[in-house]
Design an enzyme around this catalytic site. Structure first.
Site, PDB file in Angstrom:
ATOM      1  CD  GLU A  13      26.656 -24.665   0.192  1.00 44.09           C
ATOM      2  OE1 GLU A  13      26.564 -25.893   0.057  1.00 44.09           O
ATOM      3  OE2 GLU A  13      27.058 -24.137   1.233  1.00 44.09           O
ATOM      4  CB  SER A 138      28.639 -26.660  -2.380  1.00 44.49           C
ATOM      5  OG  SER A 138      27.474 -27.360  -2.049  1.00 44.49           O
ATOM      6  NE  ARG A 246      28.893 -35.567   2.840  1.00 39.07           N
ATOM      7  CZ  ARG A 246      28.653 -34.330   2.410  1.00 39.07           C
ATOM      8  NH1 ARG A 246      27.424 -33.923   2.169  1.00 39.07           N
ATOM      9  NH2 ARG A 246      29.640 -33.468   2.261  1.00 39.07           N
ATOM     10  CD  GLU A 262      34.479 -29.756   4.629  1.00 37.69           C
ATOM     11  OE1 GLU A 262      33.368 -29.258   4.394  1.00 37.69           O
ATOM     12  OE2 GLU A 262      35.549 -29.273   4.218  1.00 37.69           O
ATOM     13  N   GLY A 268      23.299 -32.439   1.926  1.00 38.41           N
ATOM     14  CA  GLY A 268      22.409 -32.238   0.782  1.00 38.41           C
ATOM     15  C   GLY A 268      21.390 -33.355   0.617  1.00 38.41           C
TER      16      GLY A 268
END
Length: 299
Positions: A13, A138, A246, A262, A268
């Site tokens: 990432e 991601s 998040r 999760e 991000g």
């Protein structure tokens, strides 16, 4: 205040992190801080790290998100934005996260751990299945397996990213996400993808069509949104992630039950990222988000 933004890293990432880091640095400068940006590729205490009053990690995957960076900063007594090393470690480890969800009565999909590329489909699970690396973000290495003959290929793909693979029963429904910022639960974002999966293409490249982010949600009742926020907060508290996380959820079509998928303890910060969108819906600008996090770390 002198803030050092850590970005880049060495994970899959890296490119997303560079974009996120540049966004955060810009916001912090707008907030009036003295900012340096540092592309970190190995774990070491540098002069830049010693210069900073606060370190702001904007790393996704790898050592930046699995707690190793945070442990190094804790040991050096350098204040940093975000959750503790242990919290980051748990959030990054999907199977460890699911064990805690089950311990706290948080609904989550039936799952199994697979490490052997020759292992058959676990007998306790039924197709369709989600196959993904245990510690990766991601949606790298993620596959929806609907036929037995696709199992082996999906397993090989996930094992390219991790030695442990999480296999979960696929829950058809509406995906959504709940951000938590310094103890404040943010509005729910409903995610509508052009295909069946919220995968890398749906998040970033959009070859299969544009993903819609609906805030306020259009297909989730206020009661369901409240339930999603409650489950997200329960999980955040269970792993001590109320500072910043998040939490991704899915609302099952057949009965509107909320399942937690999760958590992401370093969400991000690109133009299309979800936590900044949720904060904006709550009336908190991205500049204000970064400012509050940096000041909280300093305190």
């Amino acid at each position: 205040m002198k803030v050092l933004v850590l970005k880049g890293g060495t994970s899959a990432e890296r490119e997303i992190s560079l974009e996120s880091g540049a966004n955060v640095a810009k916001a912090l400068r707008q907030a009036g801080f003295e900012v340096r940006e540092y592309d970190i590729t190995k774990l070491e205490i540098t002069e830049d790290l010693k210069w900073a009053d606060v370190v702001y990690p904007v790393l996704h995957g790898g050592f930046g998100e699995d707690g190793r960076l945070q442990k190094m900063l804790e040991d050096a007594h350098i204040p940093f934005v975000g959750c503790s090393s242990r919290t980051c470690e748990i959030a990054m480890d999907k199977i460890e996260s699911k064990k805690i969800m089950s311990q706290y009565g948080i609904p989550n999909a039936a799952y199994a751990l697979v490490t052997d590329p020759d292992q058959p489909i676990p007998e306790t699970l039924h197709l369709p299945l989600i196959v993904k690396p245990n510690s990766q973000g991601s949606t790298f290495g993620l596959t929806l397996v609907e036929r037995k003959e696709d199992w082996r290929k999906a397993l090989e793909k996930a094992l390219q990213f991790d030695t442990k693979v999480l296999v979960e029963e696929y829950i058809p429904g509406i995906e959504a996400t709940v951000g938590i910022l310094l103890g404040q639960v943010l509005p729910v974002i409903e995610i509508h993808v052009p295909g069946k999966l919220y995968d890398y293409d749906a998040k970033y490249t959009h070859a299969g069509g544009e993903t819609q982010y609906l805030c306020p949600p259009q297909h989730l009742s206020e009661a369901i949104q409240k339930k999603a926020q409650e489950e997200a907060l329960t999980f955040a508290r269970a792993i001590h992630a109320e500072k910043l996380i998040r939490v991704d959820v899915i609302v099952r079509t057949e009965d509107q039950q909320v399942f937690v998928l999760e958590g992401n303890a370093l969400p991000g910060c690109t133009e299309s990222s979800l936590l900044p969108k949720a904060a904006a819906a709550a009336g908190i600008s991205f500049t204000e988000v970064c400012k509050r996090l940096a000041e909280s770390a300093m305190k």
